[in-house]
Write an enzyme that holds these catalytic residues in place. Structure first.
Site, short mmCIF file in Angstrom:
data_model
loop_
_atom_site.label_atom_id
_atom_site.label_comp_id
_atom_site.label_asym_id
_atom_site.label_seq_id
_atom_site.Cartn_x
_atom_site.Cartn_y
_atom_site.Cartn_z
N ASP A 13 0.85 -1.17 0.00
CA ASP A 13 0.00 0.00 0.00
C ASP A 13 0.90 1.24 0.00
O ASP A 13 2.11 1.15 0.27
CB ASP A 13 -0.90 -0.03 1.24
N ASP A 15 -0.28 5.04 1.04
CA ASP A 15 -0.54 5.91 2.18
C ASP A 15 -0.56 5.11 3.47
O ASP A 15 -1.24 4.09 3.59
CB ASP A 15 -1.88 6.65 2.00
N ASP A 209 -1.37 -1.12 5.96
CA ASP A 209 -1.59 -0.53 7.28
C ASP A 209 -3.03 -0.69 7.75
O ASP A 209 -3.39 -0.20 8.81
CB ASP A 209 -1.24 0.96 7.26
#
Length: 259
Positions: A13, A15, A209
């Protein structure tokens, strides 16, 4: 049991893993450099369909992360890849920005509001009532309803903004039709990414995240899952889920040491 040492390809990922508010997170530049210098196959994934891969590569470069555009995979690219292989005419009515329209053009689609086979909804900062109304009418007339990602809100400097998922819910309420959503947490996005870099699930890892998108989709796609604590999910949050990542780390700087 697989370990990071068994991994040949990486999906990650963007961000909350590599950057936060356009600032690079600790270890992100070193991780990318390690992958590049060791010729590891990797892709940076994002549900954002606004920008082209070239645009995102330029934005990341300004943040100090030099990621080639061919190593970026957006929900727009995943959607175009999915639709390229669907039967029917390659015609679509699109609500979205250049990232989505460019990807569909490159997949051979003609963008039209006259009897399209597909209505494709993506991210934009300028949702218009007229375009949404047109999409609703086309869907009720038989166009297939596709959505790039399910994210209901997005960030801005002034607070959250309604995003693709929120507009998709409004169209669903008006048409009684559910869209097929390509982006995370649909493992379809991960499979299309692996196809892009000729990766196999047994030797591919997903770094994210968020338990509810990155980790669950990675798990369902059969990947080694790595959760980092630099974004949305906290260690306490993990306890609320019935599944677990294969590996939990404070951040990607800790992953560099393992590969």
């Amino acid at each position: 049991m697989r370990t990071v040492r068994d991994i040949e390809c990486f999906l990650t990922d963007m961000d909350g893993v590599l950057v936060h508010e356009e600032e690079p997170l600790p270890g992100a530049a070193e991780l990318i450099d390690r992958w590049v210098t060791t010729s590891r196959r990797f892709l940076v994934l994002t549900n954002n369909s606004i920008f082209t891969a070239r645009d995102l590569a330029a934005r990341l470069a300004r943040s100090g992360l030099n990621i080639p555009e061919e190593n970026i995979w957006t929900s727009a690219l995943a959607t175009a890849s999915f639709l390229r292989n669907q039967p029917g005419n390659k015609t679509a009515f699109v609500i979205g920005e250049v990232g989505l329209t460019t990807a569909l053009h490159e997949a051979g689609f003609v963008l039209t509001d006259v009897d399209p086979d597909f209505v494709v909804l993506g991210e934009t900062r300028n949702y218009s009532f007229e375009a949404i109304t047109k999409a609703i009418r086309l869907i009720t007339e038989g166009a297939r309803y596709i959505c790039t990602n399910p994210d209901a809100t997005g960030p801005s400097k002034d607070g959250i903004l309604p995003a693709t998922g929120a507009v998709a819910a409004m169209i669903t309420a008006a048409t009684n039709r559910q869209p097929y959503v390509v982006g995370k947490p649909n493992p379809m996005m991960f499979r299309s990414a692996m196809n892009r870099i000729e990766a196999h699930s047994e030797t591919t890892a997903m770094i994210g995240d968020r338990m509810d998108t990155d980790i669950v989709a990675g798990m369902e796609a059969g990947l080694l899952t790595v959760l980092v604590m630099t974004g949305v999910t906290t260690a306490d949050d993990v306890e609320t889920f019935p599944f677990r990542p294969d590996l939990m780390l404070p951040g990607v700087e800790d992953l560099v040491k393992l590969i």
